[in-house]
Scaffold this active site. Sequence first.
Site, PDB file in Angstrom:
ATOM      1  N   HIS A 149       0.855  -1.204   0.000  1.00 42.10           N
ATOM      2  CA  HIS A 149       0.000   0.000   0.000  1.00 42.10           C
ATOM      3  C   HIS A 149       0.877   1.234   0.000  1.00 42.10           C
ATOM      4  O   HIS A 149       1.925   1.280   0.635  1.00 42.10           O
ATOM      5  CB  HIS A 149      -1.046  -0.023   1.111  1.00 42.10           C
ATOM      6  CG  HIS A 149      -0.578   0.238   2.515  1.00 42.10           C
ATOM      7  ND1 HIS A 149      -0.471   1.508   3.036  1.00 42.10           N
ATOM      8  CD2 HIS A 149      -0.251  -0.611   3.513  1.00 42.10           C
ATOM      9  CE1 HIS A 149      -0.086   1.420   4.306  1.00 42.10           C
ATOM     10  NE2 HIS A 149       0.064   0.149   4.627  1.00 42.10           N
ATOM     11  N   HIS A 194       1.846   4.436  12.938  1.00 40.68           N
ATOM     12  CA  HIS A 194       0.780   5.421  12.706  1.00 40.68           C
ATOM     13  C   HIS A 194       1.019   6.748  13.450  1.00 40.68           C
ATOM     14  O   HIS A 194       0.067   7.447  13.787  1.00 40.68           O
ATOM     15  CB  HIS A 194      -0.601   4.838  13.042  1.00 40.68           C
ATOM     16  CG  HIS A 194      -1.070   3.861  11.996  1.00 40.68           C
ATOM     17  ND1 HIS A 194      -2.301   3.261  12.025  1.00 40.68           N
ATOM     18  CD2 HIS A 194      -0.462   3.391  10.878  1.00 40.68           C
ATOM     19  CE1 HIS A 194      -2.428   2.454  10.964  1.00 40.68           C
ATOM     20  NE2 HIS A 194      -1.319   2.522  10.262  1.00 40.68           N
ATOM     21  N   ASP A 242       4.144  -4.879   3.687  1.00 41.16           N
ATOM     22  CA  ASP A 242       3.579  -3.798   4.497  1.00 41.16           C
ATOM     23  C   ASP A 242       4.398  -3.726   5.785  1.00 41.16           C
ATOM     24  O   ASP A 242       4.386  -4.678   6.574  1.00 41.16           O
ATOM     25  CB  ASP A 242       2.102  -4.114   4.780  1.00 41.16           C
ATOM     26  CG  ASP A 242       1.376  -2.960   5.467  1.00 41.16           C
ATOM     27  OD1 ASP A 242       2.016  -1.945   5.805  1.00 41.16           O
ATOM     28  OD2 ASP A 242       0.149  -3.092   5.657  1.00 41.16           O
ATOM     29  N   GLU A 297      -5.457   2.002   1.713  1.00 38.09           N
ATOM     30  CA  GLU A 297      -5.412   0.785   2.547  1.00 38.09           C
ATOM     31  C   GLU A 297      -5.768   1.122   3.978  1.00 38.09           C
ATOM     32  O   GLU A 297      -6.465   0.376   4.671  1.00 38.09           O
ATOM     33  CB  GLU A 297      -4.006   0.156   2.495  1.00 38.09           C
ATOM     34  CG  GLU A 297      -3.876  -1.164   3.252  1.00 38.09           C
ATOM     35  CD  GLU A 297      -3.440  -1.030   4.709  1.00 38.09           C
ATOM     36  OE1 GLU A 297      -3.377  -2.035   5.403  1.00 38.09           O
ATOM     37  OE2 GLU A 297      -3.173   0.104   5.162  1.00 38.09           O
ATOM     38  N   GLU A 298      -5.257   2.259   4.431  1.00 41.72           N
ATOM     39  CA  GLU A 298      -5.433   2.639   5.843  1.00 41.72           C
ATOM     40  C   GLU A 298      -6.906   2.875   6.190  1.00 41.72           C
ATOM     41  O   GLU A 298      -7.260   2.903   7.364  1.00 41.72           O
ATOM     42  CB  GLU A 298      -4.603   3.887   6.164  1.00 41.72           C
ATOM     43  CG  GLU A 298      -3.090   3.695   5.992  1.00 41.72           C
ATOM     44  CD  GLU A 298      -2.449   2.828   7.070  1.00 41.72           C
ATOM     45  OE1 GLU A 298      -3.180   2.261   7.899  1.00 41.72           O
ATOM     46  OE2 GLU A 298      -1.204   2.718   7.054  1.00 41.72           O
ATOM     47  N   ASP A 326       5.401   2.562   7.350  1.00 43.45           N
ATOM     48  CA  ASP A 326       4.027   2.137   6.995  1.00 43.45           C
ATOM     49  C   ASP A 326       3.421   3.138   5.996  1.00 43.45           C
ATOM     50  O   ASP A 326       2.732   4.053   6.417  1.00 43.45           O
ATOM     51  CB  ASP A 326       3.176   2.058   8.261  1.00 43.45           C
ATOM     52  CG  ASP A 326       1.818   1.428   7.999  1.00 43.45           C
ATOM     53  OD1 ASP A 326       1.599   0.905   6.903  1.00 43.45           O
ATOM     54  OD2 ASP A 326       0.977   1.491   8.920  1.00 43.45           O
TER      55      ASP A 326
HETATM   56  N1  DPN Z   1       0.587  -1.665   8.372  1.00 45.30           N
HETATM   57  C1  DPN Z   1      -0.629  -1.855   9.100  1.00 45.30           C
HETATM   58  C2  DPN Z   1      -1.572  -0.845   8.539  1.00 45.30           C
HETATM   59  O1  DPN Z   1      -1.563  -0.628   7.326  1.00 45.30           O
HETATM   60  O2  DPN Z   1      -2.285  -0.227   9.304  1.00 45.30           O
HETATM   61  C3  DPN Z   1      -1.114  -3.273   9.047  1.00 45.30           C
HETATM   62  C4  DPN Z   1      -0.046  -4.191   9.579  1.00 45.30           C
HETATM   63  C5  DPN Z   1       0.046  -4.456  10.931  1.00 45.30           C
HETATM   64  C6  DPN Z   1       0.874  -4.726   8.711  1.00 45.30           C
HETATM   65  C7  DPN Z   1       1.054  -5.258  11.406  1.00 45.30           C
HETATM   66  C8  DPN Z   1       1.911  -5.542   9.195  1.00 45.30           C
HETATM   67  C9  DPN Z   1       2.000  -5.772  10.545  1.00 45.30           C
HETATM   68 ZN    ZN Z   2       0.433  -0.639   6.514  1.00 44.06          ZN
END
Ligand code: DPN
Ligand code: ZN
Length: 314
Positions: A126, A268, A201, A172-173, A138
């Site tokens: 993403h 985040h 990711d 994606e978020e 992220d």
């Molecule tokens: N990257 C996280 C998100 O997009 O909010 C999801 C995620 C969590 C990916 C933990 C990998 C490990």
């Molecule tokens: Zn992510």
Amino acid sequence: MKRKRVLGSAAIGAGLLAALLGLPNGAVAQSAPPPAAVAVQSPDIPAANSMAHAQQFQTIASSNGGNRAHGRPGYRASADFVKAKLDAAGFQTTLQSFSYQGATGWNLIADWPQGDPNQVVFLGAHLDGVPAGPGVNDNGSGSSAVLETALAVARANAKPTKRLRFGWWGAEELGLIGSKYYVQNLPASERSKINAYLNFDMVGAKGTRTWGVYTDSSTLSAVFTEYFRSKGLPTQGFNIGARSDHASFKSAGIQVSGIASGNDPCYHARCDDINNIESSVMGHATNAAAYAAWKLAGIPEGAALPGTPYRPVG
Ligand code: DPN
Ligand code: ZN
């Protein structure tokens, strides 16, 4: 030697997920098995290459209000940056637009125009972040690793048996919006051509010791495990559930896997910036992605142009 009893993958996954998100939960790392000899020759991609892309995502965020979130100018600038690199390298690219919460979002899809179009090996990440920060781990990290893998395929002038496709997903978020849109708008006849989808990711976290490998497909996960084992790096089964874009493909009956790095204290948050990732970790993520692409798409040995540095993996 007595071996430790292996926990169920769901239990391991929950522990690793907690560790990834910085929660106080002790995921127990398995010790690294001895290096195994493997036959695939994927390129040895310098970590600096994907770090340079990650730096671009940081710069894009810094000059666009501090983030790369859906509907914000930093998102579109991120998509334009990746597309320009791919176009220059000879990919067939498509920007697919969708609308969500009153804003336009984009998915970027790139095909390497070689190999059997009826057998697709798909790598994706993403491209959006949360509004709180630049989203470098992220998911500038996964976006960079996938971009650099694509560019390595082009540099090698690779002639794989199968078709290699790469995707960067929007929104994606906000609930896997872009990848769901892509999969739901693919005709069933096109979906059935996708042999595998691999997700990247959060793959750059500083201090990563143990790599998470999605448990969704044992066949695909084994490819990543094989790569990390060849480098003497420990892995752990990771049950990520439906928390990232692989879930959109899995719901359509497609085999999926993926990898994730370790603990991210800036998850985040505003501090998810270029200092939140580590070069060597990005190097491993990128080379793991390239290893999987080479192996699963069937890029023959000697596919490199003269002068392209190659070394056997393992
Ligand atoms: N990257 C996280 C998100 O997009 O909010 C999801 C995620 C969590 C990916 C933990 C990998 C490990
Ligand atoms: Zn992510």
